[in-house]
Enzyme design. Structure first.
Site, PDB file in Angstrom:
ATOM      1  N   CYS A 108       0.531  -1.332  -0.247  1.00 14.83           N
ATOM      2  CA  CYS A 108      -0.104  -0.176   0.254  1.00 14.83           C
ATOM      3  C   CYS A 108       0.928   1.171  -0.077  1.00 14.83           C
ATOM      4  O   CYS A 108       0.585   2.385  -0.437  1.00 14.83           O
ATOM      5  CB  CYS A 108      -0.744   0.309   1.113  1.00 14.83           C
ATOM      6  SG  CYS A 108      -2.161  -2.050   1.455  1.00 14.83           S
ATOM      7  N   HIS A 243      -3.676   7.251   3.726  1.00 13.52           N
ATOM      8  CA  HIS A 243      -3.617   5.870   3.067  1.00 13.52           C
ATOM      9  C   HIS A 243      -5.383   5.705   3.742  1.00 13.52           C
ATOM     10  O   HIS A 243      -5.639   5.953   4.627  1.00 13.52           O
ATOM     11  CB  HIS A 243      -2.528   4.760   3.354  1.00 13.52           C
ATOM     12  CG  HIS A 243      -3.182   3.782   3.446  1.00 13.52           C
ATOM     13  ND1 HIS A 243      -3.083   3.414   1.489  1.00 13.52           N
ATOM     14  CD2 HIS A 243      -3.277   2.539   3.874  1.00 13.52           C
ATOM     15  CE1 HIS A 243      -3.867   2.395   1.505  1.00 13.52           C
ATOM     16  NE2 HIS A 243      -3.662   1.443   2.299  1.00 13.52           N
ATOM     17  N   ASN A 273     -10.318   0.120   1.013  1.00  9.62           N
ATOM     18  CA  ASN A 273      -8.888  -0.023   0.633  1.00  9.62           C
ATOM     19  C   ASN A 273      -8.278  -0.415  -0.814  1.00  9.62           C
ATOM     20  O   ASN A 273      -8.806  -1.793  -1.092  1.00  9.62           O
ATOM     21  CB  ASN A 273      -8.231  -0.936   2.055  1.00  9.62           C
ATOM     22  CG  ASN A 273      -6.160  -0.511   1.762  1.00  9.62           C
ATOM     23  OD1 ASN A 273      -5.605  -0.683   0.703  1.00  9.62           O
ATOM     24  ND2 ASN A 273      -5.838  -1.379   3.207  1.00  9.62           N
TER      25      ASN A 273
HETATM   26  O1  UT7 Z   1      -3.834  -1.219   4.466  1.00 12.04           O
HETATM   27  C1  UT7 Z   1      -3.159  -2.095   5.322  1.00 12.04           C
HETATM   28  C2  UT7 Z   1      -4.305  -3.157   5.223  1.00 12.04           C
HETATM   29  N1  UT7 Z   1      -4.557  -3.376   6.859  1.00 12.04           N
HETATM   30  C3  UT7 Z   1      -5.515  -2.600   7.024  1.00 12.04           C
HETATM   31  O2  UT7 Z   1      -6.119  -1.669   7.309  1.00 12.04           O
HETATM   32  C4  UT7 Z   1      -5.997  -3.555   8.427  1.00 12.04           C
HETATM   33  C5  UT7 Z   1      -6.182  -2.207   9.658  1.00 12.04           C
HETATM   34  N2  UT7 Z   1      -6.356  -3.350  11.079  1.00 12.04           N
HETATM   35  C6  UT7 Z   1      -8.213  -3.203  10.886  1.00 12.04           C
HETATM   36  O3  UT7 Z   1      -8.844  -1.946   9.884  1.00 12.04           O
HETATM   37  C7  UT7 Z   1      -8.860  -3.542  11.964  1.00 12.04           C
HETATM   38  O4  UT7 Z   1      -8.505  -4.504  12.750  1.00 12.04           O
HETATM   39  C8  UT7 Z   1     -10.343  -4.596  11.419  1.00 12.04           C
HETATM   40  C9  UT7 Z   1     -11.319  -3.818  10.743  1.00 12.04           C
HETATM   41  C10 UT7 Z   1      -9.794  -5.863  10.172  1.00 12.04           C
HETATM   42  C11 UT7 Z   1     -10.842  -5.490  12.213  1.00 12.04           C
HETATM   43  O5  UT7 Z   1     -11.671  -4.322  13.660  1.00 12.04           O
HETATM   44  P1  UT7 Z   1     -10.933  -4.081  15.303  1.00 12.04           P
HETATM   45  O6  UT7 Z   1     -11.500  -3.633  15.905  1.00 12.04           O
HETATM   46  O7  UT7 Z   1      -9.476  -5.078  15.210  1.00 12.04           O
HETATM   47  O8  UT7 Z   1     -11.573  -5.624  15.395  1.00 12.04           O
HETATM   48  P2  UT7 Z   1     -11.414  -6.899  15.964  1.00 12.04           P
HETATM   49  O9  UT7 Z   1     -10.532  -7.980  15.392  1.00 12.04           O
HETATM   50  O10 UT7 Z   1     -10.602  -7.202  17.323  1.00 12.04           O
HETATM   51  O11 UT7 Z   1     -12.243  -7.873  16.220  1.00 12.04           O
HETATM   52  C12 UT7 Z   1     -13.470  -8.079  17.022  1.00 12.04           C
HETATM   53  C13 UT7 Z   1     -15.032  -8.555  16.466  1.00 12.04           C
HETATM   54  C14 UT7 Z   1     -14.081 -10.411  16.331  1.00 12.04           C
HETATM   55  O12 UT7 Z   1     -15.090 -11.240  17.178  1.00 12.04           O
HETATM   56  P3  UT7 Z   1     -15.194 -11.365  18.480  1.00 12.04           P
HETATM   57  O13 UT7 Z   1     -14.051 -12.530  18.870  1.00 12.04           O
HETATM   58  O14 UT7 Z   1     -14.759 -10.381  19.520  1.00 12.04           O
HETATM   59  O15 UT7 Z   1     -15.973 -12.546  19.171  1.00 12.04           O
HETATM   60  C15 UT7 Z   1     -14.198 -10.440  15.089  1.00 12.04           C
HETATM   61  O16 UT7 Z   1     -14.544 -11.869  14.313  1.00 12.04           O
HETATM   62  O17 UT7 Z   1     -15.573  -8.793  15.549  1.00 12.04           O
HETATM   63  C16 UT7 Z   1     -15.756  -9.363  14.722  1.00 12.04           C
HETATM   64  N3  UT7 Z   1     -14.992  -9.853  13.120  1.00 12.04           N
HETATM   65  C17 UT7 Z   1     -16.584  -8.982  12.040  1.00 12.04           C
HETATM   66  N4  UT7 Z   1     -18.211  -9.291  13.368  1.00 12.04           N
HETATM   67  C18 UT7 Z   1     -18.891  -9.124  11.963  1.00 12.04           C
HETATM   68  C19 UT7 Z   1     -14.696  -9.462  12.822  1.00 12.04           C
HETATM   69  N5  UT7 Z   1     -14.708  -8.918  11.644  1.00 12.04           N
HETATM   70  C20 UT7 Z   1     -15.862  -9.336  11.138  1.00 12.04           C
HETATM   71  C21 UT7 Z   1     -16.899  -9.066  10.292  1.00 12.04           C
HETATM   72  N6  UT7 Z   1     -18.461  -8.453  10.338  1.00 12.04           N
HETATM   73  N7  UT7 Z   1     -16.572  -8.318   8.787  1.00 12.04           N
END
Ligand code: UT7
Length: 318
Positions: A108, A243, A273
């Site tokens: 990216c 970004h 993204n």
């Molecule tokens: O260019 C670089 C590319 N990558 C990035 O920019 C990624 C950077 N990271 C992020 O943007 C965030 O970490 C995410 C959007 C990927 C995830 O958000 P988060 O607030 O860090 O969520 P999390 O990983 O802590 O997950 C919280 C909960 C989990 O459930 P449990 O374990 O608490 O029951 C996940 O399984 O949300 C769940 N979850 C979802 N639920 C509904 C993860 N993805 C989803 C989804 N829909 N799409």
């Protein structure tokens, strides 16, 4: 160097969060609150090279230069259907240019790396116009059963033409090897001689929380360093063109520099993204909407797999 033209192109298919709800255990509410993304464009019938060439043509038209006046093409790309040749070669043929081309893969952060290369080439070689094309189809890298990653990405191409000038006030690049945070492996062709064990991943493997933390901490560090290098304060920056990965990452950076939300243009609500295409395509949206004024100071900052990061301060003088 100086940016004299911008262009972008996006696939025709809009994939809304509601469409994702049909095959993923997710919700529009979760995606919007956790990422800020409402919809993204995803390649269906198009070829990535079509988008790349269209973005390049628009940037050249905007710059008032023809393909014959382009001295070098830098193409930033992570994946496309060709393993070889480089996508830059394909673009060169499609736009009718005759100059050398090079492909870079800095995930990216590719656009910032490409700007740095362009600056060095313009300063040291007999070149006048360099075309930078960032063309990405991250949607084709995702495991569309993995709700934590596939919801984030969209496909796009963004391009700029740069020429000699004095608009780049400071730039900083960095790479800190942290492959496990965000990667994808593919199995290569077998040979009668390979004895090691090889694996491929089912699409991109990403530790979202690690990437989130790395993104915020590295962007803050880079922004601080380029401001110091340029002898400027955060208040003196007119626009922070960051970004487009997650609105919460942008908000965290905004809090660090303590600037008004109006200085942080964004389009990730509509496009998600788009990897290295995100900053040049956003610049093009701003340019075409007459939202960039001559003399304004822009701070560009990006991060991505590697972990690569980069930031620069650029005067807008188009
Ligand atoms: O260019 C670089 C590319 N990558 C990035 O920019 C990624 C950077 N990271 C992020 O943007 C965030 O970490 C995410 C959007 C990927 C995830 O958000 P988060 O607030 O860090 O969520 P999390 O990983 O802590 O997950 C919280 C909960 C989990 O459930 P449990 O374990 O608490 O029951 C996940 O399984 O949300 C769940 N979850 C979802 N639920 C509904 C993860 N993805 C989803 C989804 N829909 N799409």
């Amino acid at each position: 160097m100086r940016i004299i033209g911008t262009g972008s192109a996006r696939p025709s298919l809009t994939v809304t969060n509601a469409m994702l709800e049909k095959f993923l255990d997710t919700s529009d509410e979760w995606i919007v609150t956790r990422t800020g993304i409402h919809e993204r464009r995803v390649i269906s019938s198009e070829r990535l090279e079509d988008l790349a060439a269209a973005a390049a043509m628009r940037a050249m038209e905007n710059a008032g230069v023809t393909s014959g006046q382009i001295d070098f093409i830098i193409c930033s790309n992570v994946v496309n259907e060709y393993v070889t040749p480089g996508l830059g070669c394909v673009i060169q043929g499609m736009i009718g240019a005759t100059c050398p081309t090079i492909d870079i893969n800095c995930a990216c952060t590719g656009f910032i790396y490409a700007l740095d290369m362009a600056e060095a080439y313009l300063a040291t070689k007999d070149m006048n116009n360099i075309l930078i094309v960032c063309a990405e189809e991250p949607a084709r890298m995702m495991n569309w059963k993995d709700r934590s990653s596939c919801i984030l990405f969209g496909d796009a191409a963004g391009a700029v033409v740069v020429t000699k000038g004095d608009d780049l006030k400071a730039i900083r690049l960095s790479t800190h090897c942290k492959v496990e945070a965000l990667y994808q492996k593919r199995r290569l062709q077998p040979t009668p001689f390979v004895t090691k064990e090889e694996t491929d991943t089912d699409g991109v493997v990403m530790n979202g929380q690690d990437v989130f933390k790395l993104a915020v901490s590295s962007s803050i560090r880079d922004i601080d360093k380029v401001l110091t290098k340029a002898g400027m304060t955060a208040d003196e920056i007119d626009l922070y063109v960051l970004h487009q990965a997650n609105v919460r990452i942008i908000e965290s950076i905004r809090h660090f520099v303590n600037q008004d939300r109006s200085k942080f243009p964004f389009n990730l609500d509509k496009y998600g993204n788009t990897s290295s295409a995100s900053i040049p395509a956003l610049l093009d949206d701003l340019n075409r909407a007459n939202k960039l004024k001559t003399g304004e100071m822009l701070l560009l900052s990006a991060f991505g797999a590697g972990f690569t990061t980069g930031a620069c301060i650029l005067r807008w003088s188009k």
